[in-house]
Design an enzyme around this catalytic site. Structure first.
Site, PDB file in Angstrom:
ATOM      1  N   ASP A 106     -20.335  18.650  -7.641  1.00  0.00           N
ATOM      2  CA  ASP A 106     -21.173  18.097  -6.494  1.00  0.00           C
ATOM      3  C   ASP A 106     -20.563  16.685  -6.194  1.00  0.00           C
ATOM      4  O   ASP A 106     -19.974  16.025  -7.124  1.00  0.00           O
ATOM      5  CB  ASP A 106     -22.718  17.920  -7.199  1.00  0.00           C
ATOM      6  CG  ASP A 106     -23.536  17.627  -5.921  1.00  0.00           C
ATOM      7  OD1 ASP A 106     -23.281  17.393  -4.837  1.00  0.00           O
ATOM      8  OD2 ASP A 106     -24.957  17.775  -6.122  1.00  0.00           O
TER       9      ASP A 106
HETATM   10  C1  NOJ Z   1     -25.179  16.240  -2.899  1.00  0.00           C
HETATM   11  C2  NOJ Z   1     -26.278  17.467  -3.292  1.00  0.00           C
HETATM   12  O1  NOJ Z   1     -26.615  17.225  -4.444  1.00  0.00           O
HETATM   13  C3  NOJ Z   1     -25.638  18.886  -2.837  1.00  0.00           C
HETATM   14  O2  NOJ Z   1     -26.667  19.719  -3.037  1.00  0.00           O
HETATM   15  C4  NOJ Z   1     -24.966  18.827  -1.602  1.00  0.00           C
HETATM   16  O3  NOJ Z   1     -24.519  20.234  -1.509  1.00  0.00           O
HETATM   17  C5  NOJ Z   1     -23.737  17.993  -1.604  1.00  0.00           C
HETATM   18  N1  NOJ Z   1     -24.273  16.312  -1.837  1.00  0.00           N
HETATM   19  C6  NOJ Z   1     -22.961  17.883  -0.533  1.00  0.00           C
HETATM   20  O4  NOJ Z   1     -23.715  17.222   0.896  1.00  0.00           O
END
Ligand code: NOJ
Length: 723
Positions: free
Chosen positions: A270
């Site tokens: 992430d």
């Molecule tokens: C952070 C989030 O936790 C995740 O769910 C998301 O896909 C990513 N950012 C990308 O935007």
């Protein structure tokens, strides 16, 4: 995912180490999304010119959350025409509950208890996103969550393992279909692996302090279901699990995911979570962070550039073998191949997409997610000809319809409550007043609302949470309604008119007072672009509510985490509560509305649960059945739920666990017998030493309308040998 290994290996053979690392480096788009600037911290956004250079040099595997035909075509052209090897980029995005067409948020979708609906929605969202050049979605989230303070419950499928597993798998099938080369499909990512939803105290990003057996029995199965449904990618979580951040957790990423579950796709961090292992205090330098994450099994970095900066050096020092880098690169290239990108890098771009059927599906979905929690004297559906006062901060605004993750949808295209009811009722029968803002009183608001109510037969009270009160980094310690909204509800009660509360929310709320003030209470969640039309359909009886709660609604935030599948204690709560039992001295211990609860316009009486045969022997099954009778003289769709409890086991078991559910249509006055099969493998659990056990003995079993209702029947599980 079909791959031509020979092609990929020969491509790999021509790649420099820098190009290989490039395939493991994903970056967010440089374009700003309208309304989406808050979805991630602004971290190392590069100027477009340097991003172009990186793509040309083969240092970028793909880009996410960028959109628009011109943008995607421009970047892809550089990759395939100007870079040395012409490896296409992969374009990802957070297509969480729709792309341009906003569908109900995942928690709402879970309330439908219809995974097949989620599959159709995912398929449509994929087609719409793919037509703008996207290949890859960062969905489904498969994070089980039991604490309504956590803001991301809105993106979850709620507190139940079976429900979350069914929905996660259905969405993977919906996004991906049978063949990712189909340019109307997206590759899916199951996230956030693992146990992100177990954030302690409901505080986003917090540690997941969780026992091994709870992890295995409850939190892991939804991820596994998505992996088994074929998800192409797995995203690691921000949190640590038992002291090791998920992005550097070898036990999770390699031991479990690859070795036990046989996952063949690639893992991606992430946003910056790989680098954040330094902030966790696991790694003391970027080099060490990269080493730990890579050796744990993390293939790709999202946004941090950690591998871009460190991996070549680690290979040069011998800390990481190039062959291991090759394995990760091959996984990424295989995904690009499965998507058909080598043959058609512009896959999907400019394809025709008809938004009409998508809107129709959005309306259908939005009708099937709301949950009716109260309906005193059958106030709903409204009687024909009723004059309606639509009151509340959500009555006419447009900014809080779609929900936390509809970052590509245009708010202006979404039908708000006023427009939905006006289209259904006409101008004469509808008067609209906000009464208050979401969090504050409005000058003269209560008086204007009372005057509007005076001329109406019924008050529709549109209350709840704003769109940005749930979602990432939006944990709350107070999950009640803002005081201004409660004051509005009290003022409306004083008018003496029947009150129908339409509760917009991204989480369970603690609302005992609001429930008492309301004659009817309909939880509408965030329903997306057809909100107003769908809510009007339900309130006016053109459709009937059929949703059920995917999470318990507490009486008070102090009960969090409250969930039905709690382990049996030695001193369980009693009714009425007594000393030296599990109780609060200032509140009842149970939920205000339990998991699985919801009403329709018809009413079902459940007959006794029957089990046949009384013993489950060998590899057979027992049939559990129940007769349902509709008693209110109206058609209903009932979510019939099968729960079990293992009466005596080598580890304490939950007081109930959902093992099956089905939405069943019962016509007015009709009787229907519902049957489920239960098998030995439905009854196992983690044995605490890394294994799995199914133990002979007595089980209680309920077919019930919710997690607190019903009288159990019993059966005995015989040992497999039949003894
Ligand atoms: C952070 C989030 O936790 C995740 O769910 C998301 O896909 C990513 N950012 C990308 O935007």
């Amino acid at each position: 995912m079909g791959t031509d290994r020979h092609f990929l290996e020969s491509l790999l053979g021509r790649m420099t180490l820098e190009e290989k690392v490039g395939q493991l480096s994903l970056y967010s788009a440089d374009v700003k999304l309208a309304g989406a600037e808050t979805v991630n911290p602004a971290l190392t956004f590069k100027a477009p010119q340097s991003r172009f250079e990186d793509i040309r040099a083969g240092r970028v595997t793909g880009v996410f959350n960028g959109y628009g035909e011109a943008y995607i075509r421009a970047l892809q052209t550089i990759a395939v025409e100007d870079s040395r090897l012409g490896i296409p980029l992969i374009f990802g995005a957070d297509v969480i509950h729709g792309f341009r067409t906003a569908f109900p948020v995942p928690l709402a979708e879970a309330a439908s208890f219809e995974p097949e609906l989620a599959e159709r929605v995912a398929e449509t969202a994929a087609a719409e996103a793919a037509a703008e050049g996207l290949h890859w979605t960062f969905a489904p989230g498969a994070d089980l969550c039991r604490d309504a303070r956590w803001g991301r419950v809105v993106e979850s499928y709620g507190e139940d393992t079976l429900v979350a597993s069914r929905f996660a798998a259905a969405r993977v099938r919906g996004f991906q279909g049978d063949d990712l080369r189909d340019p109307r499909r997206l590759m899916a990512t199951v996230k956030h692996f693992a146990a992100y939803g177990a954030a302690e105290a409901g505080l986003d990003y917090n540690t997941a302090e969780i026992s091994r057996t709870t992890l295995v029995d409850h939190y892991l199965p939804p991820y596994r279901a998505a992996v088994e449904a074929g998800a192409g990618a797995v995203m690691t979580a921000f949190n640590d699990v038992d002291g090791v951040p998920a992005s550097a957790n070898r036990e999770l990423l390699t031991g479990l995911l690859r070795e036990q579950w046989g996952f063949k796709g690639f893992t991606v961090s992430d946003y910056n979570s790989d680098f954040e292992t330094i902030v966790h205090g696991l790694a003391d330098s970027p080099r060490e962070a990269a080493r730990l994450c890579f050796l744990a099994g993390l293939d790709m970095c999202m946004q941090s550039g950690l591998y871009a900066d460190q991996l070549a050096g680690l290979v040069a020092d011998g800390a990481v073998e190039e062959a291991a880098v090759d394995r990760s690169v091959l996984r990424v290239l295989a995904a690009k191949q499965a998507l058909g990108l080598f043959e058609n890098p512009y896959r999907g771009l400019g394809a025709a997409f008809d938004p009409g059927p998508a809107r129709a599906l959005a309306r259908e979905a939005a009708r099937r997610c709301p949950v009716l929690l109260k309906n005193r004297d059958g106030v709903l559906p409204l009687k024909a000809g009723a004059r309606v006062a639509l009151i509340g901060p959500f009555a006419r605004e447009h900014q809080n319809l779609n929900g936390a993750w509809a970052i590509f949808a245009a708010n202006g295209q979404s039908v708000n409550l006023e427009d939905g009811f006006r289209a259904a009722l006409g101008d004469q029968a509808l008067i609209v007043e906000p009464g208050c803002a979401i969090s504050e009183a409005l000058p003269g608001g209560l008086e204007a609302a009372a005057a509007a109510a005076a001329g109406a037969d019924v008050v529709l009270l549109a209350l709840g949470e704003g769109q940005h009160m749930s979602g990432e980094s939006r944990s709350r310690t107070d999950i009640g309604l803002p005081a201004a909204q409660i004051e509005l509800a009290q003022a409306m009660r004083r008018t003496g008119k029947p009150i129908v509360t339409l509760l917009r929310t991204g989480r369970p709320l603690a609302i005992p007072e609001l429930a008492a003030l309301s004659d009817a209470l309909l939880v509408t969640w965030f329903l997306g672009c057809e909100t107003g039309a769908a809510v009007a359909d339900l309130v006016l009886g053109r459709a009937a509510p059929s949703g059920r709660l995917p999470m318990s609604f507490p009486r008070h935030v102090g009960q969090a985490p409250i969930y039905y599948a709690r382990k049996a204690t030695g001193r369980p709560p009693r009714d009425p509560p007594g000393p030296f039992t599990a109780r609060y001295i200032d509140a009842e211990p149970g939920p205000l509305y339990p998991f699985g609860f919801g009403l329709g316009y018809g009413r079902i009486d459940y007959g006794p649960t029957r089990v046949s045969p009384a013993d489950l022997a060998g590899s057979g099954a027992v049939t559990v059945s129940c007769e349902l009778t509709e008693r209110a003289g109206a058609d209903i769709e009932e979510v019939v739920q099968l729960y079990v409890h293992d009466v005596a086991a080598s580890r304490v078991r939950p007081v109930r666990e959902l093992k099956a559910f089905r939405k069943v249509a019962v016509a007015a006055g009709a009787r229907v017998v519902v049957e489920f099969e239960l098998r030995r493998e439905d009854l196992g659990f983690a044995d605490g030493t890394g294994g799995w056990t199914v133990e002979p003995g007595a089980f209680e079993v309920w077919i019930a309308p919710n997690a607190e209702a019903g009288v159990p029947a019993r059966f005995v599980l015989r040992s497999e040998a039949g003894a």
